[in-house]
Design a protein around this motif. Sequence first.
Motif, PDB file in Angstrom:
ATOM      1  N   THR A   4      44.879  40.975  29.715  1.00  0.00           N
ATOM      2  CA  THR A   4      43.864  40.014  30.164  1.00  0.00           C
ATOM      3  C   THR A   4      43.290  39.184  29.016  1.00  0.00           C
ATOM      4  OG1 THR A   4      42.131  41.713  29.990  1.00  0.00           O
ATOM      5  CG2 THR A   4      43.203  41.434  32.141  1.00  0.00           C
ATOM      6  N   ALA A  30      49.061  31.188  40.108  1.00  0.00           N
ATOM      7  CA  ALA A  30      48.569  31.688  41.388  1.00  0.00           C
ATOM      8  C   ALA A  30      49.727  31.844  42.365  1.00  0.00           C
ATOM      9  CB  ALA A  30      47.517  30.745  41.956  1.00  0.00           C
ATOM     10  N   VAL A  45      46.252  34.043  47.558  1.00  0.00           N
ATOM     11  CA  VAL A  45      44.831  34.383  47.590  1.00  0.00           C
ATOM     12  C   VAL A  45      44.547  35.043  48.928  1.00  0.00           C
ATOM     13  CG1 VAL A  45      42.471  33.505  47.518  1.00  0.00           C
ATOM     14  CG2 VAL A  45      44.233  32.469  46.076  1.00  0.00           C
ATOM     15  N   ASN A  76      37.281  37.634  43.631  1.00  0.00           N
ATOM     16  CA  ASN A  76      37.983  36.720  42.712  1.00  0.00           C
ATOM     17  C   ASN A  76      38.870  37.423  41.690  1.00  0.00           C
ATOM     18  OD1 ASN A  76      36.939  34.244  43.772  1.00  0.00           O
ATOM     19  ND2 ASN A  76      35.015  34.612  42.687  1.00  0.00           N
ATOM     20  N   ALA A  77      39.078  38.715  41.815  1.00  0.00           N
ATOM     21  CA  ALA A  77      39.891  39.447  40.835  1.00  0.00           C
ATOM     22  C   ALA A  77      41.371  39.134  41.010  1.00  0.00           C
ATOM     23  CB  ALA A  77      39.670  40.951  40.984  1.00  0.00           C
ATOM     24  N   LYS A  78      42.055  38.892  39.900  1.00  0.00           N
ATOM     25  CA  LYS A  78      43.511  38.741  39.899  1.00  0.00           C
ATOM     26  C   LYS A  78      44.098  40.138  39.755  1.00  0.00           C
ATOM     27  CE  LYS A  78      43.030  34.205  37.730  1.00  0.00           C
ATOM     28  NZ  LYS A  78      43.315  33.380  36.529  1.00  0.00           N
ATOM     29  N   SER A  79      44.222  40.822  40.862  1.00  0.00           N
ATOM     30  CA  SER A  79      44.410  42.274  40.842  1.00  0.00           C
ATOM     31  C   SER A  79      45.859  42.740  40.891  1.00  0.00           C
ATOM     32  CB  SER A  79      43.635  42.916  42.003  1.00  0.00           C
ATOM     33  OG  SER A  79      44.021  42.335  43.239  1.00  0.00           O
ATOM     34  N   TYR A  93      50.227  35.900  40.500  1.00  0.00           N
ATOM     35  CA  TYR A  93      49.227  36.920  40.800  1.00  0.00           C
ATOM     36  C   TYR A  93      48.697  36.793  42.229  1.00  0.00           C
ATOM     37  CZ  TYR A  93      45.879  33.135  39.652  1.00  0.00           C
ATOM     38  OH  TYR A  93      45.203  31.953  39.612  1.00  0.00           O
ATOM     39  N   TYR A  94      48.257  37.949  42.748  1.00  0.00           N
ATOM     40  CA  TYR A  94      47.468  37.987  43.982  1.00  0.00           C
ATOM     41  C   TYR A  94      46.013  38.025  43.579  1.00  0.00           C
ATOM     42  CZ  TYR A  94      44.932  39.993  47.937  1.00  0.00           C
ATOM     43  OH  TYR A  94      44.003  40.232  48.929  1.00  0.00           O
ATOM     44  N   GLN A  95      45.222  37.167  44.194  1.00  0.00           N
ATOM     45  CA  GLN A  95      43.807  37.113  43.877  1.00  0.00           C
ATOM     46  C   GLN A  95      42.988  37.459  45.104  1.00  0.00           C
ATOM     47  OE1 GLN A  95      42.524  33.386  42.222  1.00  0.00           O
ATOM     48  NE2 GLN A  95      40.495  34.118  41.708  1.00  0.00           N
ATOM     49  N   ASN A  96      42.067  38.395  44.937  1.00  0.00           N
ATOM     50  CA  ASN A  96      41.149  38.697  46.039  1.00  0.00           C
ATOM     51  C   ASN A  96      40.218  37.519  46.254  1.00  0.00           C
ATOM     52  OD1 ASN A  96      41.582  41.541  44.428  1.00  0.00           O
ATOM     53  ND2 ASN A  96      41.477  41.848  46.629  1.00  0.00           N
TER      54      ASN A  96
END
Length: 426
Positions: free
Chosen positions: A256, A272, A275, A363-366, A420-423
């Motif tokens: 990170t 991205a 989302v 908003n976390a890129k988890s 990434y998947y973002q919450n």
Amino acid sequence: MAAINLKALRERRDATAKNLNALLENNPGDKWTPENQKAYDDGMAEIERITNEIKRNEQLIASVAANALNGDTSEYASQHVKHGGESEETRALRAYLSNGISALSQEDMQRMRARVSPEVANAMRFGPQNAMSTTTPGEGGYTVATEYYNQLIQAMKAYGGVLDVATQFSTSTGADMNFPAADATAEIGEIVGQNAPASAGDTSFSNMSMSVFKYSSKKIAVPFELLQDSMFDIEGYINGLLAMRIGRITSLHFTTGSGVGQPRGIVTAAAAGKVGADGQTSTVTYDDLVDLEHSVDPAYRKGQAVGFMMHDDSIKIVRKIKDDNGRPIFVPGYEQGNPGGAPDRLLNRSLTVSQEMPTMAANAKSILFGDLSRYMVRRVMDLTLFRMADSAFLLNGQIGFVAFNRQGGNLVDVGGAVKYYQNPAA
């Protein structure tokens, strides 16, 4: 206390994981029954129980050296005792750690590839009297032998999941390194007629650079007693501390890091992919994972390093997700890192655990997916270890140690190889 057989625990975990793999493979689609689900749930509970037991006992073993620093001489201290077979490089390093420059022969100095200041060179000629200086680490700084450097790098992998999938290499200097890059995913050829000219189709290139940063282990104070105990594995203990401290900070940055004054982490550099819908600040759905996978171009969805990466807390969430036929999408791995074994899998893709990944939150890129080997980790082949025998340590009956090395990292990609998947925000 009876000896712990970690090998037997790992074998039990592997056997249970293989049974679950077979259960899922032998009951595809609508063949999945409530009985199959119960067997899966029971097996996963057993794997979790065994895994927790392994972690507890590994922590017990790891604490032996730390306890020894406080004078623990119990029977379990033998877990951290040397058992011979050391190389000449290791023997030279041990001599330096225990007794300083005065204990080294000229051959030993060559093995450790000494690179010292004039003050240290003077100490090497005239003995340890300069060690009492309070301003100079008079016992010297060394660029440590290749063997020890490699041991440190291997140990550091335990602290960062990203190191299991990244491409790693070493360079002899720390000068900025440039990587030319081009995104040709949208470029296409043409059909031309007889004697007709070809159209112009110039491509554009960009440049990606990678710098290295100096990392410190922070200073380590070791009591005289341990240095004088020939049975205590002092070089192993120092190696473990260096790996833990440097490994944790670099793994965090490789995951990170902002790219400003530190490496650019893989999460920061990723594009991205998906989302989550409103209300999914702490969840992800089966459809989200499918969308994330297909957000990466098929050209990048090949190879052994293609897969998912996430925090263990996120894995706990995806383990509960089932496909349209009610079958769990998570498949436990076995014999990880060994030939013939298999990692944990998600949607039949490898799954890497990284405790440096953000956990699910607004908003976390988890979750990451893609060709994770596109992330490059660069190390300068230069691990410098200082032994400090000045009054700040001697008055406490200690010798000080500190290590420095230089590392850098960046995602060398412009075509979206990792996404990434973002919450959602809420």
